[in-house]
Design a protein around this motif. Structure first.
Motif, PDB file in Angstrom:
ATOM      1  N   ALA A  25      12.560  -3.591  -2.956  1.00 41.26           N
ATOM      2  CA  ALA A  25      11.972  -3.762  -1.414  1.00 41.26           C
ATOM      3  C   ALA A  25      11.795  -5.221  -0.980  1.00 41.26           C
ATOM      4  O   ALA A  25      11.828  -5.557   0.054  1.00 41.26           O
ATOM      5  CB  ALA A  25      10.370  -3.177  -1.650  1.00 41.26           C
ATOM      6  N   GLN A  26      11.410  -5.958  -1.835  1.00 44.44           N
ATOM      7  CA  GLN A  26      11.545  -7.433  -1.648  1.00 44.44           C
ATOM      8  C   GLN A  26      12.840  -7.909  -1.258  1.00 44.44           C
ATOM      9  O   GLN A  26      13.055  -8.907  -0.521  1.00 44.44           O
ATOM     10  CB  GLN A  26      10.928  -8.338  -2.903  1.00 44.44           C
ATOM     11  CG  GLN A  26       9.401  -8.068  -3.156  1.00 44.44           C
ATOM     12  CD  GLN A  26       9.102  -8.856  -4.446  1.00 44.44           C
ATOM     13  OE1 GLN A  26       9.661  -9.266  -5.261  1.00 44.44           O
ATOM     14  NE2 GLN A  26       7.643  -9.201  -4.282  1.00 44.44           N
ATOM     15  N   LYS A  27      13.648  -7.489  -2.031  1.00 44.53           N
ATOM     16  CA  LYS A  27      15.198  -7.828  -1.517  1.00 44.53           C
ATOM     17  C   LYS A  27      15.514  -7.583  -0.076  1.00 44.53           C
ATOM     18  O   LYS A  27      16.169  -8.348   0.445  1.00 44.53           O
ATOM     19  CB  LYS A  27      16.181  -7.192  -2.503  1.00 44.53           C
ATOM     20  CG  LYS A  27      17.801  -7.706  -2.327  1.00 44.53           C
ATOM     21  CD  LYS A  27      18.562  -7.295  -3.300  1.00 44.53           C
ATOM     22  CE  LYS A  27      19.999  -7.792  -3.076  1.00 44.53           C
ATOM     23  NZ  LYS A  27      21.059  -7.267  -4.330  1.00 44.53           N
ATOM     24  N   ILE A 166      -3.405  -6.943  -5.058  1.00 43.65           N
ATOM     25  CA  ILE A 166      -2.419  -6.407  -4.131  1.00 43.65           C
ATOM     26  C   ILE A 166      -2.234  -4.838  -4.934  1.00 43.65           C
ATOM     27  O   ILE A 166      -1.676  -5.118  -6.198  1.00 43.65           O
ATOM     28  CB  ILE A 166      -1.052  -7.259  -4.244  1.00 43.65           C
ATOM     29  CG1 ILE A 166      -1.383  -8.499  -3.483  1.00 43.65           C
ATOM     30  CG2 ILE A 166      -0.004  -6.459  -3.608  1.00 43.65           C
ATOM     31  CD1 ILE A 166      -0.133  -9.221  -3.477  1.00 43.65           C
ATOM     32  N   PRO A 167      -2.459  -3.805  -4.408  1.00 40.53           N
ATOM     33  CA  PRO A 167      -2.387  -2.665  -5.086  1.00 40.53           C
ATOM     34  C   PRO A 167      -0.817  -2.157  -5.233  1.00 40.53           C
ATOM     35  O   PRO A 167       0.029  -2.786  -4.288  1.00 40.53           O
ATOM     36  CB  PRO A 167      -2.867  -1.648  -4.006  1.00 40.53           C
ATOM     37  CG  PRO A 167      -3.795  -2.296  -3.123  1.00 40.53           C
ATOM     38  CD  PRO A 167      -3.429  -3.704  -3.127  1.00 40.53           C
ATOM     39  N   SER A 340      -2.399   8.909   0.124  1.00 34.06           N
ATOM     40  CA  SER A 340      -1.196   8.053  -0.494  1.00 34.06           C
ATOM     41  C   SER A 340      -0.616   7.174   0.297  1.00 34.06           C
ATOM     42  O   SER A 340       0.229   6.270  -0.131  1.00 34.06           O
ATOM     43  CB  SER A 340      -0.415   9.118  -0.779  1.00 34.06           C
ATOM     44  OG  SER A 340       0.262   9.718   0.185  1.00 34.06           O
ATOM     45  N   LYS A 341      -0.604   7.391   1.642  1.00 34.47           N
ATOM     46  CA  LYS A 341       0.054   6.476   2.779  1.00 34.47           C
ATOM     47  C   LYS A 341      -0.459   5.093   2.596  1.00 34.47           C
ATOM     48  O   LYS A 341       0.335   4.122   3.063  1.00 34.47           O
ATOM     49  CB  LYS A 341      -0.161   7.239   4.106  1.00 34.47           C
ATOM     50  CG  LYS A 341       0.440   8.584   4.305  1.00 34.47           C
ATOM     51  CD  LYS A 341       0.316   8.857   5.720  1.00 34.47           C
ATOM     52  CE  LYS A 341       0.760  10.446   5.888  1.00 34.47           C
ATOM     53  NZ  LYS A 341       0.223  11.017   7.235  1.00 34.47           N
ATOM     54  N   GLU A 346       6.721  -0.605   0.423  1.00 33.74           N
ATOM     55  CA  GLU A 346       6.915  -1.594   1.829  1.00 33.74           C
ATOM     56  C   GLU A 346       5.431  -2.502   1.881  1.00 33.74           C
ATOM     57  O   GLU A 346       5.900  -3.694   2.149  1.00 33.74           O
ATOM     58  CB  GLU A 346       6.963  -0.860   3.006  1.00 33.74           C
ATOM     59  CG  GLU A 346       8.498  -0.243   2.954  1.00 33.74           C
ATOM     60  CD  GLU A 346       8.695   1.136   2.198  1.00 33.74           C
ATOM     61  OE1 GLU A 346       9.341   1.739   2.019  1.00 33.74           O
ATOM     62  OE2 GLU A 346       7.347   1.664   1.872  1.00 33.74           O
ATOM     63  N   ASN A 347       4.234  -1.739   1.880  1.00 33.82           N
ATOM     64  CA  ASN A 347       3.070  -2.678   2.014  1.00 33.82           C
ATOM     65  C   ASN A 347       3.027  -3.598   0.909  1.00 33.82           C
ATOM     66  O   ASN A 347       2.621  -4.976   1.000  1.00 33.82           O
ATOM     67  CB  ASN A 347       2.071  -1.680   2.147  1.00 33.82           C
ATOM     68  CG  ASN A 347       1.755  -0.857   3.484  1.00 33.82           C
ATOM     69  OD1 ASN A 347       2.438  -1.419   4.409  1.00 33.82           O
ATOM     70  ND2 ASN A 347       1.012  -0.077   3.329  1.00 33.82           N
TER      71      ASN A 347
END
Length: 362
Positions: A25-27, A166-167, A340-341, A346-347
């Protein structure tokens, strides 16, 4: 940014599983992301990460306990000249902190993520002094929940402004779009009500308590444990002592978690302590009612979605029986899916990138 993540290993565990989704996701956000592991023994997630395009380096000593990792880490960091070094789990935290003593770069930033609210080191004052030295050598100390942060701060102290929460996150779509498999493939029958706990067999988990709840439930209820670990045989012996063998199924280590969760009726996460509770989030994302023990890491994550239960088998059984009310069952399932959202990968990736940029400006 050029970012190096360092973790002890890629064995089955919450922190290791997180990296399989966080790094890609970071990439995707346009950064250079690489990973270094101290050992590739039982590295169940290694292939998954490589298939997602993440370059992985294994320390040539291939041992999480070798002090020579200090020099291997330092060598790797200098060779690529990373902007950010992000460290996970205790052995990687220790050796990277020591490696930093040999890093003369004034621009590179080091941070670490703490993934648990408890460990055996916290009963030893000498190790407490060492931990203070280790953690205070990082620009930022990230925790995966407020419970984790509070526990760590009480242990090592330091400047409060260096702490952040950061969850963890997951790829929600994988769980939302999965479909159940035939029940006979996991040893259950059509009329069974399937309770499922996905977790390592570890001192932090309470599989025994979850199994014991069956004593207070009708025989149509079956418990399925997914995972392995050092206490698996101990739990199996407990199940035999309680004459519950016909009602408890051990699936061992599995990689098809999304479809297993879709096949279950109720997801349970019974723990004595928990830093976050990734399996609970995955259960919620599957649209199933989730019941967790009342420990801070799990309660923070599930509160407002699933059901929080005292760590007591009788109480767990009562809650499970209450969910025979279909209206209540569907309501809890909907609440879980909505909660869950909050925990999308991404968050999580965006929050970490934002933090990296902030500490680079300091």
């Amino acid at each position: 940014m050029k970012i190096l993540h360092i973790i002890t290993s890629l064995e089955l565990g919450g922190a290791e599983k997180l990296l399989t989704e966080l790094l890609p996701a970071q990439k995707k956000l346009g950064h250079s992301i690489e990973l270094m592991i101290l050992s590739d023994v039982n590295a169940v997630f290694k292939k998954d990460l490589e298939e997602k395009g993440i370059k992985i380096y294994v320390s040539k000593y291939n041992s999480k306990k070798s002090p020579l990792n200090i020099f291997e880490i330092n060598k790797k960091i200098k060779a690529v000249n990373y902007d950010i070094v992000h460290v996970h789990l205790v052995h990687a935290q220790y050796w990277t902190r020591m490696a930093r003593l040999f890093d003369r770069s004034k621009n590179r930033r080091y941070l670490t993520t703490e993934h648990s609210t408890s460990n055996r080191r916290r009963n030893n004052k000498i190790l407490g002094m060492i931990d203070k030295f280790i953690f205070n050598g990082y620009e930022e100390i990230v925790s995966i929940s407020y419970a984790t942060e509070n526990s760590l701060y009480e242990w090592v102290g330091g400047k409060k402004e260096k702490y952040a929460v950061i969850p963890n996150g997951i790829d929600l779509s994988v769980f939302e779009n999965s479909t159940a498999i035939p029940r006979d493939e996991i040893g259950a029958e059509k009329e069974d009500i399937i309770l499922m706990m996905v977790s390592r067999f570890h001192q932090s988990k309470n599989q025994k308590g979850a199994a014991e709840a069956l004593e207070y439930l009708p025989k149509k209820y079956k418990m399925i444990f997914v995972g392995d670990g050092i206490l698996e045989e101990d739990v199996k012996n407990f199940v035999k002592e309680k004459y519950l063998e016909s009602r408890v199924i051990f699936l061992g280590k599995r990689k098809d978690i999304p479809v297993l969760l879709k096949t279950a009726d109720i997801i349970i996460q019974f723990s004595f302590f928990e830093g976050f509770g990734m399996a609970a989030v995955e259960g919620m994302a599957s649209g199933k009612p989730v019941i967790v023990s009342n420990v801070s890491g799990l309660a923070d994550v599930v509160g407002g979605g699933g059901i929080i239960c005292p760590n007591d088998p009788k109480e767990l059984a009562k809650i499970i029986l209450n969910l025979e009310d279909k209206k209540l069952y569907n309501h809890i399932a909907e609440m879980c899916l909505e909660k869950s959202k909050k925990y999308s990968i991404e968050n999580s990736a965006e929050e970490y990138i934002k933090l990296y940029k902030e500490i680079l400006k300091r």
